[in-house]
Design a protein around this motif. Structure first.
Motif, PDB file in Angstrom:
ATOM      1  N   ASP A 133      10.788   5.484   1.947  1.00  0.00           N
ATOM      2  CA  ASP A 133      11.088   4.602   2.863  1.00  0.00           C
ATOM      3  C   ASP A 133      10.224   2.867   2.515  1.00  0.00           C
ATOM      4  O   ASP A 133       8.574   3.740   2.329  1.00  0.00           O
ATOM      5  N   ARG A 134      10.274   2.200   3.498  1.00  0.00           N
ATOM      6  CA  ARG A 134       9.094   1.031   3.345  1.00  0.00           C
ATOM      7  C   ARG A 134       8.970   0.326   4.723  1.00  0.00           C
ATOM      8  O   ARG A 134       9.923  -0.010   5.670  1.00  0.00           O
ATOM      9  N   VAL A 135       7.386   0.352   5.233  1.00  0.00           N
ATOM     10  CA  VAL A 135       7.143   0.202   6.319  1.00  0.00           C
ATOM     11  C   VAL A 135       6.885  -1.069   6.572  1.00  0.00           C
ATOM     12  O   VAL A 135       5.742  -1.501   5.175  1.00  0.00           O
ATOM     13  N   GLU A 136       7.376  -2.307   7.221  1.00  0.00           N
ATOM     14  CA  GLU A 136       6.677  -3.410   7.483  1.00  0.00           C
ATOM     15  C   GLU A 136       6.181  -3.874   8.476  1.00  0.00           C
ATOM     16  O   GLU A 136       7.103  -3.676   9.159  1.00  0.00           O
ATOM     17  N   LYS A 147       0.724  -0.970   0.308  1.00  0.00           N
ATOM     18  CA  LYS A 147      -0.154   0.103  -0.050  1.00  0.00           C
ATOM     19  C   LYS A 147       1.037   1.291  -0.232  1.00  0.00           C
ATOM     20  O   LYS A 147       1.976   1.361   0.753  1.00  0.00           O
ATOM     21  N   ARG A 148       0.664   1.690  -0.652  1.00  0.00           N
ATOM     22  CA  ARG A 148       1.611   3.007  -1.151  1.00  0.00           C
ATOM     23  C   ARG A 148       0.700   4.175  -0.481  1.00  0.00           C
ATOM     24  O   ARG A 148      -0.659   4.836  -0.551  1.00  0.00           O
ATOM     25  N   VAL A 149       1.597   4.723   0.379  1.00  0.00           N
ATOM     26  CA  VAL A 149       0.508   6.056   1.376  1.00  0.00           C
ATOM     27  C   VAL A 149       1.394   7.633   1.070  1.00  0.00           C
ATOM     28  O   VAL A 149       2.340   7.694   1.417  1.00  0.00           O
ATOM     29  N   TYR A 208       3.923  -1.434   3.821  1.00  0.00           N
ATOM     30  CA  TYR A 208       3.826   0.333   2.839  1.00  0.00           C
ATOM     31  C   TYR A 208       4.579   0.771   2.683  1.00  0.00           C
ATOM     32  O   TYR A 208       5.940   0.707   2.801  1.00  0.00           O
ATOM     33  N   GLU A 209       4.649   1.773   1.741  1.00  0.00           N
ATOM     34  CA  GLU A 209       5.444   2.513   0.619  1.00  0.00           C
ATOM     35  C   GLU A 209       5.237   3.934   0.902  1.00  0.00           C
ATOM     36  O   GLU A 209       3.831   4.282   0.729  1.00  0.00           O
ATOM     37  N   VAL A 210       6.522   4.905   1.461  1.00  0.00           N
ATOM     38  CA  VAL A 210       5.822   6.318   1.606  1.00  0.00           C
ATOM     39  C   VAL A 210       6.136   6.986   0.092  1.00  0.00           C
ATOM     40  O   VAL A 210       7.099   6.931  -0.520  1.00  0.00           O
ATOM     41  N   VAL A 211       5.081   7.421  -0.576  1.00  0.00           N
ATOM     42  CA  VAL A 211       5.302   8.337  -1.975  1.00  0.00           C
ATOM     43  C   VAL A 211       4.849  10.057  -1.817  1.00  0.00           C
ATOM     44  O   VAL A 211       4.302  10.263  -0.449  1.00  0.00           O
ATOM     45  N   PHE A 212       5.509  10.648  -2.607  1.00  0.00           N
ATOM     46  CA  PHE A 212       4.786  11.689  -2.711  1.00  0.00           C
ATOM     47  C   PHE A 212       3.941  11.888  -3.473  1.00  0.00           C
ATOM     48  O   PHE A 212       4.286  11.814  -4.437  1.00  0.00           O
ATOM     49  N   GLY A 213       2.437  12.403  -3.125  1.00  0.00           N
ATOM     50  CA  GLY A 213       1.450  12.402  -3.674  1.00  0.00           C
ATOM     51  C   GLY A 213       0.621  12.004  -2.968  1.00  0.00           C
ATOM     52  O   GLY A 213      -0.127  11.657  -2.314  1.00  0.00           O
ATOM     53  N   SER A 214      -0.126  10.792  -4.657  1.00  0.00           N
ATOM     54  CA  SER A 214      -1.351  10.236  -4.115  1.00  0.00           C
ATOM     55  C   SER A 214      -1.177   8.613  -3.815  1.00  0.00           C
ATOM     56  O   SER A 214      -0.231   7.664  -3.534  1.00  0.00           O
TER      57      SER A 214
END
Length: 79
Positions: free
Chosen positions: A58-61, A4-6, A68-74
């Protein structure tokens, strides 16, 4: 495995804020408790600091919950 990209719109987000934004916890006040009771891995390394700064890429497991992966935007989900 689904990731899930956040999306964030700032340079960084703290782990505690991220957990709330990702829907893992309901309130920011739950972050300290959650991190003391659950294993959280950031980029493959265990970390329980709610003030840890996460940046794009950054990836959070969280075992038993998801990746989860941190993305800039949507936000979006990818396989």
């Amino acid at each position: 495995m689904t990731i899930k990209r956040v999306g964030i719109d700032t340079e960084f987000i703290t782990l505690g804020q991220f957990l709330k934004l990702a829907g893992v916890i309901q309130t920011g006040g739950m972050a300290k408790w959650f991190l003391s009771e659950h294993d959280v891995y950031i980029n493959g390394e265990e970390d329980n600091r709610r003030g840890r700064k996460l940046r794009e890429g950054d990836r959070v497991e969280i075992p038993g919950d998801g990746v989860y992966e941190v993305v800039f935007g949507s936000e979006e989900e990818i396989d």
